[in-house]
Scaffold this active site. Sequence first.
Site, PDB file in Angstrom:
ATOM      1  N   SER A  40       1.560 -10.561  14.051  1.00 50.17           N
ATOM      2  CA  SER A  40       1.415  -9.110  13.917  1.00 50.17           C
ATOM      3  C   SER A  40       0.070  -8.673  14.464  1.00 50.17           C
ATOM      4  CB  SER A  40       1.507  -8.703  12.444  1.00 50.17           C
ATOM      5  OG  SER A  40       1.205  -7.329  12.277  1.00 50.17           O
ATOM      6  N   TYR A  85      -0.491  -9.309   3.713  1.00 54.00           N
ATOM      7  CA  TYR A  85       0.259  -9.360   4.973  1.00 54.00           C
ATOM      8  C   TYR A  85      -0.675  -9.721   6.126  1.00 54.00           C
ATOM      9  CZ  TYR A  85       3.471  -7.847   8.670  1.00 54.00           C
ATOM     10  OH  TYR A  85       4.287  -7.801   9.785  1.00 54.00           O
TER      11      TYR A  85
END
Length: 274
Positions: free
Chosen positions: A145, A158
């Site tokens: 990501s 995350y």
Amino acid sequence: MKEAAKGGRLEGKVAVITGATSGIGEATAELFAEQGALLVLTGRNKDKGGALVERLGDCARFVAGDVREEGHIAEAIGTATATFGRLDCLFNNAGGPTPGTLEEVSPDQFRYAMDLLLGSVVFGIKHASPVMKAQGSGAIINNASVAALRTHMGEYLYSAAKAAVRQLTKVAGMDLARYGITVNSIAPGGIATPIFFGGSGRAATMDDGHVAASMAKLERNLALATPLRRTGMPRDIAHGALYLASDEGRFVNCHDLVIDAGMTAAGRTHFGDA
């Protein structure tokens, strides 16, 4: 049911895709099938998995389960080798939102995030690499990501987990290169997927009108966060995965392929009206 496509860039290649019932995983499964791949798809939603396999045809199989469990990952890879005889690509794609701030995070929340986002990648590589070593070839792709690259682009846990996935990719790529195996990651930017609604499970509880309105608003907002003023779609990431899984990507290793329309180059910026 349809037969596997002929003459594509992945013709005859066998791929396992985790988290395949929505978003990036679903789009990648569709594209890989169009390009001739034989597929084993995983996810927690049996109904969506069954519908996806029905749509893709004889080239696809579905294994229901949760990638937080090592046994489920081993089952999916075992299904690929038992059904199709080999494993050419593993796309460690499964993921989702992770709750909790640093001040409030609980041990259970921490374990959930790490098992889902990092552990699934670790155990995916663990079970795929022996098969690929025996073949002398294979491509492992990990979904990272842009949250691993810049601050304020993802939640605490995350972002930390995705940064670990990015580093794990490089370490594994160095270790497995001698066996003809490439390991790369993809760093999606603002991609319009159910993760922004709290994951595919939350999206499934919304009526069609609410989903459509929310998606339209999401696409407008994401477009404002990129220099191209364009919203990323799951298919954009699927094409990156296709490149890394195909013979065209065979000389790429230990690389993080950023697909974000320039978002990380600019940081957290608003680019005006879409």
